[in-house]
Scaffold this active site. Structure first.
Site, PDB file in Angstrom:
ATOM      1  N   ARG A  49       0.847  -1.197   0.000  1.00  0.00           N
ATOM      2  CA  ARG A  49       0.000   0.000   0.000  1.00  0.00           C
ATOM      3  C   ARG A  49       0.875   1.237   0.000  1.00  0.00           C
ATOM      4  O   ARG A  49       2.074   1.158   0.010  1.00  0.00           O
ATOM      5  CB  ARG A  49      -0.964   0.001   1.182  1.00  0.00           C
ATOM      6  N   GLY A  50       0.214   2.372  -0.099  1.00  0.00           N
ATOM      7  CA  GLY A  50       0.973   3.625  -0.201  1.00  0.00           C
ATOM      8  C   GLY A  50       0.934   4.110  -1.639  1.00  0.00           C
ATOM      9  O   GLY A  50       1.373   3.391  -2.538  1.00  0.00           O
ATOM     10  N   ALA A  51       0.430   5.303  -1.871  1.00  0.00           N
ATOM     11  CA  ALA A  51       0.185   5.758  -3.237  1.00  0.00           C
ATOM     12  C   ALA A  51       1.368   5.532  -4.186  1.00  0.00           C
ATOM     13  O   ALA A  51       1.236   4.825  -5.188  1.00  0.00           O
ATOM     14  CB  ALA A  51      -0.238   7.228  -3.211  1.00  0.00           C
ATOM     15  N   ARG A  92      -7.680  -0.002  -6.847  1.00  0.00           N
ATOM     16  CA  ARG A  92      -7.996   1.045  -5.867  1.00  0.00           C
ATOM     17  C   ARG A  92      -8.163   2.362  -6.628  1.00  0.00           C
ATOM     18  O   ARG A  92      -7.314   2.703  -7.455  1.00  0.00           O
ATOM     19  CB  ARG A  92      -6.911   1.165  -4.791  1.00  0.00           C
ATOM     20  N   GLN A 200      -2.126   2.291  10.091  1.00  0.00           N
ATOM     21  CA  GLN A 200      -0.828   2.411   9.410  1.00  0.00           C
ATOM     22  C   GLN A 200       0.186   3.165  10.290  1.00  0.00           C
ATOM     23  O   GLN A 200       1.382   2.903  10.260  1.00  0.00           O
ATOM     24  CB  GLN A 200      -0.968   3.155   8.070  1.00  0.00           C
ATOM     25  N   ASP A 241      -2.677  11.107  -1.752  1.00  0.00           N
ATOM     26  CA  ASP A 241      -3.035  10.122  -2.769  1.00  0.00           C
ATOM     27  C   ASP A 241      -3.476  10.790  -4.059  1.00  0.00           C
ATOM     28  O   ASP A 241      -3.445  10.171  -5.130  1.00  0.00           O
ATOM     29  CB  ASP A 241      -4.123   9.199  -2.220  1.00  0.00           C
ATOM     30  N   ASN A 251      -6.222  12.209   1.035  1.00  0.00           N
ATOM     31  CA  ASN A 251      -5.256  11.429   1.807  1.00  0.00           C
ATOM     32  C   ASN A 251      -6.032  10.553   2.769  1.00  0.00           C
ATOM     33  O   ASN A 251      -7.258  10.588   2.829  1.00  0.00           O
ATOM     34  CB  ASN A 251      -4.281  12.361   2.538  1.00  0.00           C
ATOM     35  N   LYS A 252      -5.277   9.723   3.525  1.00  0.00           N
ATOM     36  CA  LYS A 252      -5.903   8.788   4.448  1.00  0.00           C
ATOM     37  C   LYS A 252      -6.967   9.457   5.312  1.00  0.00           C
ATOM     38  O   LYS A 252      -6.777  10.584   5.785  1.00  0.00           O
ATOM     39  CB  LYS A 252      -4.810   8.182   5.341  1.00  0.00           C
TER      40      LYS A 252
END
Ligand SMILES: CSC[C@H]1O[C@H](OP(=O)(O)O)[C@H](O)[C@@H]1O
Length: 350
Positions: A49-51, A92, A200, A241, A251-252
């Protein structure tokens, strides 16, 4: 000392090795992938994960697929790679890096450039390796630009989610800024938002900061106002993101809450953003598709149910912080200040 790698191409086997982020920090497990389908599942399930990292991972997804399939000729191979591209794009929706990276693969290694399957496969591999190396250099440039924002001797951050070497090929974006402040000798302290529901911050950022030897305190997401009231917090810094043309930032989930609290406490709020995350085709927050994830992420923690059976859940994986709450966006080309609409356009065209 950092001794882990989030992603690695294993040329001997034509496989992609990924660190399984879903079992950290309890276990350090690497899995080798040989198909675009399995890589797509790993992205969707947030094993990786992680853009920026999901973008490069998807790029390598095309590469492993090109070595896996048996095609009669280069045209059939191209068709199979196109199918893999579609599959990976569907994993995603929010992080624009996923789509940017797959578009870059088409630009850097269009099948029209090659005559044989062997040449095409080599071209795809070279393109993915280029994106991976670029990501590391971009992250270090972001951090270098950010140093001008740091206080002289000591700095205290609040950070949300995870934006380190686990969210990128290496070094990290926002966490790369924190890492560089530490490496340059500033007394560095980080308040780490645990980042519900996937945690996270608690599971990944704390693990990364421990490896880097950076002092940090884990806090619940709702503690940020109290922390700013009772501690000298110099700045908040987060990743992203997708940055819209007007400076709205996806973002998250929980990022917008932090940004609003930061504004109320007059704490600067910065976004670390590779240019690949800035999408001028996304005009503003209403144009950003927010990924909705399974309710069990909220009702369970590591398999332990914490809410009543059958409870209704609303679980957006991201939120959008309006540009008015953002002090500046730090990119590899420099720091962008408001007015974002105008200044992001100039930066992308520079
Ligand atoms: C380097 S920014 C990474 C960005 O991606 C994270 O989302 P997820 O963990 O769901 O992939 C989060 O939004 C981070 O800010």
């Amino acid at each position: 000392m950092k001794n882990y790698t989030s992603i690695e191409w294993i040329d001997a086997n034509k496989t992609l090795r990924l660190l399984d982020q879903s079992v950290l920090p309890a276990k350090v497990v690497y899995n080798d992938y040989t198909s675009a389908g399995d890589i797509a599942t790993a992205i969707k399930n947030m094993v990786v994960r992680g853009a920026p990292l999901i973008g490069v991972t998807a790029a390598y997804g095309l590469v492993v697929e090109s070595f896996r399939v048996k095609a009669a000729d280069i045209s059939e191979l191209a068709d199979l790679i196109e199918k893999a591209d579609v599959l990976l794009r569907a994993t995603r929706p929010t992080a624009v890096n996923l789509f940017w990276a797959l578009d870059e693969m088409k630009r850097l290694a269009p099948v029209s450039k090659f005559e044989t399957q062997t040449q095409y496969k080599a071209g795809l591999l070279s393109a993915a390796q280029q994106l991976a190396e670029q990501d590391i250099q971009i992250n270090k440039k972001i951090a270098q630009h950010a140093m001008q924002l740091m206080p002289k001797n000591a700095v205290t951050f609040i950070h949300h989610c995870n934006t380190g070497s686990l969210a990128t090929v290496d070094y990290g974006t926002a966490l790369g800024v924190i890492r560089m402040a530490h490496e340059q000798g500033l007394a560095t302290t980080v308040f780490v938002d645990e980042t519900r529901p996937r945690l996270q911050g608690a599971k990944l950022t704390s693990w990364e900061l421990k490896q880097l030897g950076i002092k940090h305190y884990l806090i619940v997401d709702g503690a940020s106002s109290s922390v700013m009231s009772n501690n000298k917090v110099d700045l908040c810094i987060v990743g992203c993101d997708r940055v819209a043309a007007n400076g709205d930032v996806a973002n998250k989930i929980g990022t917008c809450n932090l940004a609003i609290v930061a504004k109320a406490h007059k704490v600067p709020f910065f976004v670390a953003a590779p240019l690949s995350t800035i999408d001028l085709n996304t005009l503003c927050r209403s144009d950003i598709e927010i990924e909705q994830r399974d309710g069990d992420e909220v009702t369970n923690i590591d398999g332990a149910q914490i809410a009543p059976e059958g409870v209704l859940v609303y679980n957006p994986a991201f939120d959008v912080t309006p540009a008015e709450y953002i002090s500046a966006i730090i990119t590899e080309k420099g720091i962008v200040y408001p007015p974002f609409q105008e200044n992001l356009q100039k930066l992308k065209e520079a």
